[in-house]
Design a protein around this motif. Sequence first.
Motif, short mmCIF file in Angstrom:
data_model
loop_
_atom_site.label_atom_id
_atom_site.label_comp_id
_atom_site.label_asym_id
_atom_site.label_seq_id
_atom_site.Cartn_x
_atom_site.Cartn_y
_atom_site.Cartn_z
N THR A 151 36.76 -60.03 97.62
CA THR A 151 35.87 -58.92 97.96
C THR A 151 34.86 -59.37 99.01
O THR A 151 34.82 -60.54 99.39
N GLU A 152 34.02 -58.45 99.45
CA GLU A 152 32.97 -58.79 100.42
C GLU A 152 31.70 -59.28 99.74
O GLU A 152 30.76 -59.71 100.42
N ASP A 153 31.66 -59.24 98.41
CA ASP A 153 30.46 -59.66 97.68
C ASP A 153 30.39 -61.19 97.59
O ASP A 153 31.43 -61.87 97.48
N VAL A 154 29.18 -61.71 97.61
CA VAL A 154 28.94 -63.15 97.40
C VAL A 154 27.76 -63.29 96.44
O VAL A 154 26.90 -62.40 96.34
N ASN A 155 27.70 -64.42 95.74
CA ASN A 155 26.56 -64.66 94.86
C ASN A 155 25.46 -65.43 95.61
O ASN A 155 25.58 -65.68 96.82
N ALA A 156 24.41 -65.81 94.90
CA ALA A 156 23.28 -66.47 95.53
C ALA A 156 23.67 -67.81 96.15
O ALA A 156 23.04 -68.28 97.10
N ALA A 157 24.72 -68.42 95.61
CA ALA A 157 25.18 -69.71 96.14
C ALA A 157 26.14 -69.54 97.32
O ALA A 157 26.62 -70.53 97.87
N GLY A 158 26.40 -68.29 97.70
CA GLY A 158 27.29 -68.04 98.82
C GLY A 158 28.77 -68.04 98.46
O GLY A 158 29.63 -68.00 99.34
N GLN A 159 29.07 -68.06 97.16
CA GLN A 159 30.47 -68.04 96.74
C GLN A 159 31.00 -66.61 96.74
O GLN A 159 30.37 -65.70 96.18
N PRO A 160 32.13 -66.36 97.37
CA PRO A 160 32.71 -65.00 97.38
C PRO A 160 33.21 -64.60 96.00
O PRO A 160 33.57 -65.44 95.17
#
Length: 245
Positions: A151-160
């Motif tokens: 997906t285009e979402d990433v978490n705070a650590a930059g992991q997709p």
Amino acid sequence: MDTEPDPTPRQRTRKSQFIRVVAVILLLWIVVAYAVAPWVWEAFTESDPMDGESQRITRTSDGHPGDPLNVALFGSEVEMQEIMRAADWYSAAALGLKSDLKIAADTVFSRPDDAAPVSSLYLFGRKEDLAFEQPVGDNPRHRHHVRFWKTEDVNAAGQPKWIGSAVYDERVGLSHTTGQITHVTAPNIDAERDYLFQCLEQTGQLAEHSVEADYHQRREGTNGGGDPWYTDGSLYIGVIRAESP
């Protein structure tokens, strides 16, 4: 010593006719199952009402609802490959006529296949980006398997974020919609979701595990092959432990 009598011309003719009939039937099945039926469904099947869940249930290439999404992981593609390998899940091959016939033969002769193909399902207008499986016993007719879409979402650590659908294959059979050789899936998709995360937890590479309740409002249905499914509606979410730079 007694010898078998040579077949008469009439017997040879009957045998030849039988082989031709079988060949014609096989050819007709291939044409109908792999060309005509998918085209008909794609052209004429009306969209199934999803009650707002169009992005939470996958689709087949001919427009049927596929398997529901029930798992998600945050991690790079390398991290995804590594944790699945550590969990003893293998990358799966793409499905096609050649691989269909191979898996049918492997099923008949009970030959193991760690990379047995999975059919393509679609989300966000494209087929799965990654697919993994774990064989059960020495026959590819039953196995654990999961498909993932990036997906285009990433978490705070930059992991997709990768969203996926985990389903258990009970046996090999014919699709109720196209007649193609396919796997028949178990209806309890929550059991496969739970099993996948059990495998991931055991690797020690999963940093976090959470549950999004009521991800699905629709709790039952049928997939593209006509197999029923049901769920409690929860999405399991994991964060892969990132390696230190």
